[in-house]
Design a protein around this motif. Structure first.
Motif, PDB file in Angstrom:
ATOM      1  N   GLU B 353      16.865  23.803  33.808  1.00 37.27           N
ATOM      2  CA  GLU B 353      15.820  23.092  33.623  1.00 37.27           C
ATOM      3  C   GLU B 353      14.486  23.726  34.325  1.00 37.27           C
ATOM      4  O   GLU B 353      13.228  23.899  33.634  1.00 37.27           O
ATOM      5  N   LYS B 357      11.101  24.948  31.939  1.00 35.66           N
ATOM      6  CA  LYS B 357      10.156  23.609  31.858  1.00 35.66           C
ATOM      7  C   LYS B 357       8.797  24.160  31.543  1.00 35.66           C
ATOM      8  O   LYS B 357       8.281  23.339  30.756  1.00 35.66           O
ATOM      9  N   ARG B 389      12.744  15.750  26.918  1.00 40.85           N
ATOM     10  CA  ARG B 389      13.842  15.540  27.812  1.00 40.85           C
ATOM     11  C   ARG B 389      13.627  15.638  29.202  1.00 40.85           C
ATOM     12  O   ARG B 389      13.798  15.005  30.351  1.00 40.85           O
ATOM     13  N   ILE B 390      12.709  16.728  29.442  1.00 41.21           N
ATOM     14  CA  ILE B 390      12.607  17.265  30.765  1.00 41.21           C
ATOM     15  C   ILE B 390      11.303  16.345  31.272  1.00 41.21           C
ATOM     16  O   ILE B 390      11.290  15.821  32.568  1.00 41.21           O
ATOM     17  N   ASP B 392      10.870  13.062  30.185  1.00 38.25           N
ATOM     18  CA  ASP B 392      11.314  11.902  30.732  1.00 38.25           C
ATOM     19  C   ASP B 392      12.169  11.808  31.999  1.00 38.25           C
ATOM     20  O   ASP B 392      11.904  10.829  32.625  1.00 38.25           O
ATOM     21  N   LYS B 393      12.482  12.943  32.404  1.00 40.23           N
ATOM     22  CA  LYS B 393      13.281  13.027  33.648  1.00 40.23           C
ATOM     23  C   LYS B 393      12.089  13.023  34.845  1.00 40.23           C
ATOM     24  O   LYS B 393      12.092  12.527  35.803  1.00 40.23           O
ATOM     25  N   ASP B 394      11.268  14.197  34.402  1.00 38.78           N
ATOM     26  CA  ASP B 394      10.329  14.561  35.697  1.00 38.78           C
ATOM     27  C   ASP B 394       8.805  13.791  35.770  1.00 38.78           C
ATOM     28  O   ASP B 394       8.115  13.869  36.560  1.00 38.78           O
TER      29      ASP B 394
END
Ligand code: SF4
Ligand code: SF4
Lengths: 206, 720
Positions: B353, B357, B389-390, B392-394
């Motif tokens: 990731e 990103k 997705r990145i 949502d996580k970060d």
């Protein structure tokens, strides 16, 4: 050499298409009636082209006093005899084995093609024989005799043959379309990087 | 290799590429030449059919992957090959280093292999004390520069003959000529000794054929033949995605691969190696052969229902060839190891990731890659998904959070737009362009003038002009999208006028809002879904035959992305498919449904050209309707060069990468100005904004309009 191909597919158009496409791929294609003509062709080519050798050790490369060489490891004994005789008359050496002793360069490689694929002008060489493989890779000019009856329309049509080659393992099958090439510098097409500088296909009427 | 730590650094690095004139002109020439060559290479072939045939074959293979892997390994082992499995890059490198050490090899000759690049194999072997030589000309060049490839097929495309001359002069110790033919011969001479001395040959493989245990290697130079023949040991490193069931399947892949990669019907060599062949350098005259089958994130990737399609990739590199962003910044900025659209995706799965990103944000969503892909992979969608997705996580960056907040509330959004009209007052020029835009995230947008918010949005005008149509032939729902509603309402008005002439009854549901594409581009799937639902509901209950929008991006988003966004909403499934079915773009509606004729217009022979919005030509597959309409309406239409290449707007992309967007715009304007037209038409308000602003900055006399305006202006008024 493998089974001759069924009569049906031997159309004139496959042959014509093969000639046309192989030429587009920068191969030189001619037709011959008998093997003797291939011998003459190979010798003439060998005489016409400059001799070239490569440094493969710290020793300086020299072409002085070197004789020209035709490598033809997979001919029948009688064909090889003929080649040898004719070459000798022109002070050209021949070899049918010991290719690893000639990695500094041979002038002409003479071989038989096993199949032709018309759609792309491709030669198929079934070459588990290492000598044959090396002769067609290391030579400066590759002359390949392709019996006309071995020309198929495309890879799919020849699929059974190809499968047969590969199932007879170990196996090394080469598709060869034109000479070695690259476009890695400025996308400019240049011929002859690591493989032969020229590919000559002699279609043998059979 | 892209590994910038922040988006800011990444942008700076992209700017450096933009300033590299050699790179830019090389990639420009390539982009144009590639298209021509490829069309020719496929001229006898039904590309779509071939692509879908290969895609189906790979999808089927994936379903029984373990079975094929087992068959491949068994066949190879029967033929004398040692087969290894490597779960990740590190393990693959360790296995290969051990093979070399055990066999007492020191000198290694390699062919080009993206898989070996992926694992950084050469570096790992050099660290272990091996002497590794790249034998592919392009790879050798970049090895001499200690650089990664900048293209998957043409690794040294970023370098000129002069770079190569200098490199080679260092190697040979004498001044080499820059003539390309001669440089190639230098490589031929230098490499011959390397081949002869090589004790271990390393290749990749384009295919692993399960039925025979063979590998297939596709090359032009002939180095793979020497590398697989001369050394006593041969190691092939291949990803588990290279598996195909039969020789015929491999042949189909060759057919599409070489044509799509380099526009060749076939490469000079396709080498099929089965088992341990005769080898004069090996003990017992039989070569020691190893296959290393690499996972490194592939299984995780193909287990994902959305990403399993990546299994079809043949690494042809075409998705970079046509990518307008790649064309500007080159492979070192448009990928980590793998390059182009597929590079953005594979980086996430193979290299993590962190490395992906920033990259995944540098996609303008033009769909050119999807259109050309040899595997029929929906690349832009996968890129957006990774971005989401990145995030949502970060967590989302602030501008994007703000946008999402505003967008999910139509009333707030519209109120803000109405207020912005007042806020812009002091800076608005006489001509409808703003000198500065008081919006925080547009501060570097100054390469073009931005439009002002209209006095009255279309939703207000509609209430006044809404026509009554007796005995309608068609009933149409108008979807305006936010730009046409608030910035260019006159385009909607033009549509209403022309439609009215053709007995079209219209409705404009007031609850409709922005289509949601901007938030989707920012990577916010949740809000994007909420907005989609809101728009769908706005049209439920309206009795219409078509839903017409003047914005190609809206049309393509409504038609193709809504079904995906709302796929889990089973309650509205029926209404959703009905809605999507009815969505149609302006040109198609006027051309295919209204079927206008020259009699409907007073032609004036005006010289026009057209910019084809990405979402019109690729998103909706509309290529000819606009040009035909212009001729029908009596204008003189000239097609611009690269008329289907992106103009650089890309919605929020132009705010995020303003420098790249500006350059794309410049290329576009050069091409349209070259036609000598006085009027530039297009079918998307975003493109209009971009193009008008750009021409204004150039002080060009060329006008930009929406196709509908040009048509409406030439209507035979007397008809009614
Ligand atoms: S959608 Fe366009 S910008 Fe994005 S990766 Fe594909 S070609 Fe490049
Ligand atoms: S994603 Fe498609 S276009 Fe890109 S390299 Fe793979 S097969 Fe080729």
């Amino acid at each position: 050499m493998t089974d001759t191909k069924e009569q049906v597919a031997t159309s004139k158009s496959d042959y014509e298409k093969f000639m046309e496409r192989a030429e587009i791929a920068a191969a030189k294609v001619s037709t011959i009636q008998a093997f003797e003509e291939a011998v003459k062709y190979a010798i003439d080519l060998c005489l016409e082209r400059p001799l070239n050798r490569y440094a493969i050790s710290d020793e300086q490369v020299t072409t002085e006093g070197e004789r020209k060489v035709i490598a033809a490891p997979a001919l029948s004994p009688s064909e090889y005899e003929l080649l040898k005789e004719e070459s000798a008359a022109h002070s050209i050496d021949c070899l049918d084995s010991g290719m690893r002793n000639h990695l500094n360069g041979v002038d002409v490689g003479l071989s038989y093609g096993d199949l032709g694929l018309a759609e792309t002008g491709t030669l198929v060489l079934n070459c588990p024989n290492e000598e044959l493989r090396l002769a067609t890779m290391v030579c400066e000019y590759h002359v390949c005799v392709l019996p006309k009856s071995k020309i198929y329309n495309d890879g799919y049509e020849a699929e059974e043959q190809l499968r047969k080659f590969m199932l007879d393992a170990p196996n090394y099958t080469a598709f060869i379309t034109g000479p070695s090439r690259t476009a890695d510098i400025e996308r400019v097409l240049s011929i002859g990087v690591h493989g032969p500088l020229e590919l000559h296909i002699l279609i043998l009427e059979d | 290799m892209q590994e910038a730590k922040s988006l800011k650094t990444y942008r700076k690095e992209c700017q450096e590429s933009l300033d590299n004139e050699y790179l830019r002109s090389a990639l420009d020439k390539f982009a144009v030449a590639y298209r021509v060559g490829r069309d020719k290479a496929f001229s006898e072939i039904d590309v779509e059919e071939l692509v879908s045939e290969v895609a189906d074959m790979k999808d089927e293979t994936l379903k029984s992957l373990d079975q094929y892997l087992e068959q491949f390994a068994r066949k190879a082992e029967e033929a004398g090959v040692v087969v290894h499995y490597a779960k990740d890059a590190e393990e693959a490198n360790r296995i290969i280093n051990e093979i070399g050490t055990k066999a007492g090899c020191q000198k290694v000759v390699k062919t080009k292999s993206m898989t070996a690049e992926e694992t950084h194999l050469s570096h790992s072997m050099i660290d272990e004390g091996f002497e590794v030589t790249e034998t592919d000309l392009g790879e050798w060049i970049i090895q001499l520069r200690d650089e990664p490839p900048s293209h998957m097929v043409m690794p040294a495309i970023h370098l000129s003959r002069y770079h190569v001359r200098d490199l080679f002069s260092e190697v040979t110790g004498k001044q080499e000529d820059e003539e390309i033919e001669k440089l190639v011969k230098v490589a031929r001479h230098q490499m011959r000794r390397k081949f002869v001395e090589g004790e271990m040959g390393i290749t990749g493989a384009n295919f692993g054929v399960a039925e025979t245990g063979s590998i297939g290697i596709v090359t032009n130079e002939g180095n793979a033949r020497l590398v697989t023949t001369l050394p006593k040991v041969h190691v092939a490193l291949l990803g588990i995605d290279k598996l195909v069931p039969t020789i015929g399947d491999a042949l189909s892949q060759v057919k599409v691969l070489t044509r799509n990669a380099t526009a060749q019907p076939i490469t000079s060599y396709v080498t099929w190696v089965t088992g341990a062949n005769q080898c004069g350098a090996s003990e017992g005259e039989t070569k020691e052969v190893h296959y290393v089958l690499l996972d490194n994130g592939r299984r995780e990737m193909v287990a994902d229902p959305l990403f399993s399609q990546v299994f079809r990739c043949v690494r042809c590199g075409a998705c970079a060839n046509v990518c307008p962003v790649y064309r500007l910044v080159g492979g070192h900025k448009m990928g980590h190891v793998y390059i182009g659209a597929i590079g953005l995706i594979l980086t996430y799965f193979f290299h993590g990731e962190e490395n992906a990103k920033h990259l995944v944000q540098n996609c303008i969503n033009c769909e050119a890659c999807k259109d050309i892909c040899a595997g029929g992979i929906d690349l832009p969608r996968l890129i957006k998904e990774i971005h989401a997705r990145i995030q949502d996580k970060d967590g989302q960056p602030i501008p994007s959070l703000l946008l999402s907040k505003i967008m999910r509330n139509r009333k707030l959004f519209h109120t803000l737009l109405r207020t912005a009209k007042w806020a812009q007052k002091p800076v608005k020029g006489e001509d409808g362009f703003m000198r500065h835009l008081p919006m925080m995230f547009f501060k570097e947008h100054d390469f073009k003038a931005l439009p002002a918010i209209a006095e009255k949005p279309f939703r207000d005008i509609w209430l006044e002009i809404k026509p009554r149509v007796e005995k309608p032939k068609y009933r149409v729902g108008l979807f305006s999208g936010c730009v046409q509603d608030f910035v260019y309402p006159e385009q909607m008005v033009a549509a209403v006028e022309l439609f009215q002439d053709h007995d079209v009854a219209m409705v404009f549901p007031m609850e409709q809002s922005c289509c949601g594409l901007p938030v989707q581009m920012m990577g916010d799937k949740k809000v994007s879904r909420e907005v989609a639902l809101q728009n769908l509901k706005a049209f439920i209950g309206e009795e219409v035959d078509y839903i017409v929008t003047l914005c190609a991006s809206c049309a393509s988003h409504l038609k193709h992305t809504y079904p995906v966004l709302l796929e889990n909403n089973s309650k509205l499934a029926g209404q959703l498919s009905d809605f999507c079915e009815k969505v149609i773009d302006l040109s198609s509606f006027v051309h295919d449904v209204l079927k206008v004729t020259p009699e409907d217009f007073d032609g004036d022979g005006k010289k026009v050209t057209f910019h084809s919005p990405c979402h019109l030509c690729r998103g909706l597959g509309v290529h000819d309707a606009p040009g035909n309409l212009m001729r029908t309406a009596g204008m003189e239409y000239t097609e611009a060069a690269e008329s289907e290449v992106c103009c650089g707007f890309g919605g929020t992309y132009s705010a995020k990468f303003p420098e790249l967007s500006a350059q794309l715009l410049n290329n576009k304007l050069d091409n349209v100005e070259d036609t000598g037209a006085d009027l530039l038409l297009t079918d998307c308000p975003g493109c209009i904004m971009q193009l008008r602003g750009g021409l204004k900055k150039r002080d060009s006399a060329m006008e930009v309009k929406h196709t509908i305006e040009a048509l409406a202006e030439r209507r035979k008024q007397q008809k009614k």
